[in-house]
Design a protein around this motif. Sequence first.
Motif, PDB file in Angstrom:
ATOM      1  N   GLY A 633      87.280  63.949  79.695  1.00 49.55           N
ATOM      2  CA  GLY A 633      87.724  62.566  79.831  1.00 49.55           C
ATOM      3  C   GLY A 633      88.931  62.198  79.005  1.00 49.55           C
ATOM      4  N   HIS A 634      89.362  63.080  78.089  1.00 44.43           N
ATOM      5  CA  HIS A 634      90.468  62.770  77.184  1.00 44.43           C
ATOM      6  C   HIS A 634      91.811  62.810  77.899  1.00 44.43           C
ATOM      7  N   VAL A 677      88.789  53.737  82.650  1.00 46.09           N
ATOM      8  CA  VAL A 677      87.639  53.249  81.899  1.00 46.09           C
ATOM      9  C   VAL A 677      86.432  54.089  82.308  1.00 46.09           C
ATOM     10  N   GLN A 678      85.786  54.701  81.338  1.00 43.47           N
ATOM     11  CA  GLN A 678      84.689  55.629  81.595  1.00 43.47           C
ATOM     12  C   GLN A 678      83.388  55.068  81.025  1.00 43.47           C
ATOM     13  N   LEU A 679      82.326  55.157  81.812  1.00 40.89           N
ATOM     14  CA  LEU A 679      81.008  54.645  81.429  1.00 40.89           C
ATOM     15  C   LEU A 679      80.047  55.814  81.260  1.00 40.89           C
ATOM     16  N   SER A 743      87.024  58.530  76.677  1.00 46.12           N
ATOM     17  CA  SER A 743      86.610  59.920  76.841  1.00 46.12           C
ATOM     18  C   SER A 743      85.132  60.022  76.526  1.00 46.12           C
ATOM     19  N   SER A 744      84.587  61.211  76.697  1.00 42.23           N
ATOM     20  CA  SER A 744      83.165  61.422  76.412  1.00 42.23           C
ATOM     21  C   SER A 744      82.860  61.353  74.923  1.00 42.23           C
ATOM     22  N   GLU A 745      83.868  61.406  74.066  1.00 40.40           N
ATOM     23  CA  GLU A 745      83.652  61.327  72.622  1.00 40.40           C
ATOM     24  C   GLU A 745      84.119  60.002  72.022  1.00 40.40           C
TER      25      GLU A 745
END
Length: 781
Positions: A633-634, A677-679, A743-745
């Motif tokens: 996701g980054h 935008v990531q959920l 991102s995921s982090e």
Amino acid sequence: MKPTTKPWHDTIAAPETRAAALLSEMTLSEKLAQLGSYWPRPEEPEAAGDVAPMESAFDFARRPFADAVTEGLGQLTRVFGTVPLEPAEGMAVLRRMQSEIVAASRFGIPAIAHEECLTGFTAYRASVFPAAIAWGATFDPDAIGRMAAAIGRDMRVVGVHQGLSPLMDVVRDYRWGRVEETIGEDPYLVGTLGAAYVRGLQSSGIIATLKHFAGYPASKAGRNHAPVGIGPREFADVILTPFEIAVREGGAGSVMNSYSDIDGLPAAASPQLLTRVLRDTWGFAGTVVSDYGAVAFLDMMHRVTADRAASGAVALTAGIDVELPETDAYGRLVPMVESGALDEAYVDRAALRVLTQKAALGLLDPGWSPVPAETGDGMGIDLDRPENREIAREIAEKSITVLSNGGILPLGREPRRIAVVGPSAGEPRTFLGCYSFPIHVLARYTADGTGVPVRSLAAALQETFDTSTIIHRPGVPILESDRSGIGAAVAAATEADVAIVTVGDLASLFGRGTSGEGCDAEDLTLPGVQGELVEAILATDTPVVLVVVSGRPYALGAYVDRCAAIVQAFMPGEEGGGAIARVLAGDVNPSGRLPVGIPRTPGGQPGTYLTPPLGRFSDGISNLDPSPLFPFGHGLSYSSFRYAEPRASATRVPTDGAFEVGVTVTNIGDRPGDEVVQLYLTDEVAQVTRPVRALIGYRRVSLEPGESARVTFLVDAERTVFTGVDLQRIVEPGWIVLTLGRSSEDTAHQVRIELTGAVRAVPAPVLVTPARVEYASSPDR
């Protein structure tokens, strides 16, 4: 074909009704012929190598075309995608073969013509779009749908009916050669982008084929065709989920089996997978086609059957309707049916599905033509239209991902001396995936042809910047251990103000390249001696912009602190050179996001980000830190985006309920940009181990400087579903955490929700998370 009153010619009747009427008139041999195929393969170029696994091993089973079609034929294999044929030549071959099939068949039934189409119609002179891993980097289903519709239009206009795409495989090991053909390592991203591709392709009248069903990417050690050792929960929640999305949400018309054996049972022999899951649970109503040679592999490779006829009986019973690429095992089934060893009902089941699809495609209509009438003779037909190239450019630009940037990017247009170093800069084929026509087929006939214009990165940079300031030195080859050019590359970099160092892959098949089918990697070190070139240029103290053009992620931890910037381009297609150059110059604001993590070191990595707590770094337990260098996701932008605190419509939600969660995003930079935008979902306590974090929604949003937008996700409680202790899919009460970020982090913006009520069994859960965007603070909207 003359109009008749036969019921299967009735264009008003439902396709299945027409198919059933035709089936009732057919002999056993005629029905079995509809389950077979023919591949018009010429003599292969000398030392060219196979384009399908063990292709040459099947030569003994080949029959002359006239003999193969005496009872009819189910499918024609890759008329356009086997040798370099001009579009008009391919259409002439297709017309001739279809005419012979119709004339030989007692009922005049044409064949379904299929082709590969992952990076575009795999035909000479056809557009080459970015590889599927680049689709993942866009996080843009609309763009992927438009691309697929364009691919479908080009296939349909020349008489093709079915495309063998997309891959719904989820990356589990970055060393696997076919990472480039996947959409990424997250099942929700793969499923939603894959479903968009399906809808786009089928909107143009082409049947989409999901592959490889299922388990293929989870092979041991990342080796092609290796066994799969995977637990039932991981298989259900990670491997199967994208296929389910593409079937239930995308409406896919066909599925191709995997070569894999999962815990000892080949997918091609699994009624549980091909019938009970696919059809009984998900409601799939299309055809299942075999991967090339997969039926024969049951006796040749897996050794679960004694001979070829037995392989055919097992595969047909399991649920494979059509044997590809040529009739072999299914052509041996008449004696088994006549002896009672195989129930003819299985033949009828598959033949009805095939004939129903043919009726729906218009192949049973009176007056059917092998090629649409408006196509004419095909002279002057353009399979690389300007509209195609515009879509290819858009997707390439949206996929390019800036991983790190100390401020050197964008380079701008001010005069400076630029050294362009590395093997990827001068070789345009590095932009192309292994299932593109130039790599998959044309490379067997010419060493350097592409069939369509593809600018190299060096040429694109020369066009973008002042040509007098560009010096290009390749330094080293992509794969070979030739260090003779490193000195010249170092000299060029030493005299430059900035060095653009390009490294990565050249796709091919079965070990003939660094990425692609059968091109698996021992570890995640840059191929060949490219790492030595990078080290040599870094030692010059000239600022380095590292550009990785690859089909898989490579370990970049050794370079990250010494590079002024790092850019990842995942095989961006025929427009890739210009897209990378425009991102470097700043003409395009980068917006790609990683569909796979970038590892820090070549080994000791986890499968992917989608891992339970024990898959994360455990200080004091293991000395190996599996944390990625750059997470799923980054991706960086030349703009800056501010997130407000997220809000949820409720903090307590029943397990059969739904709620909204949203966040306001503002572009606080000085140029327009896209934010993704990531959920992510975290299940704090569950009856089985869950991923620490899993993507359940995303939305790309375009913002002008100073503009804000509210991105709101509608989350059904069923989006928390998982496979529980008893292997049933359940929604479980308890606390969940939803994270909205980049991102995921990125865990800065979270809300906690309590799911209340009883545990619910949900065999067919809600699969997607819709999102809406409401703009504010902009006079232009």
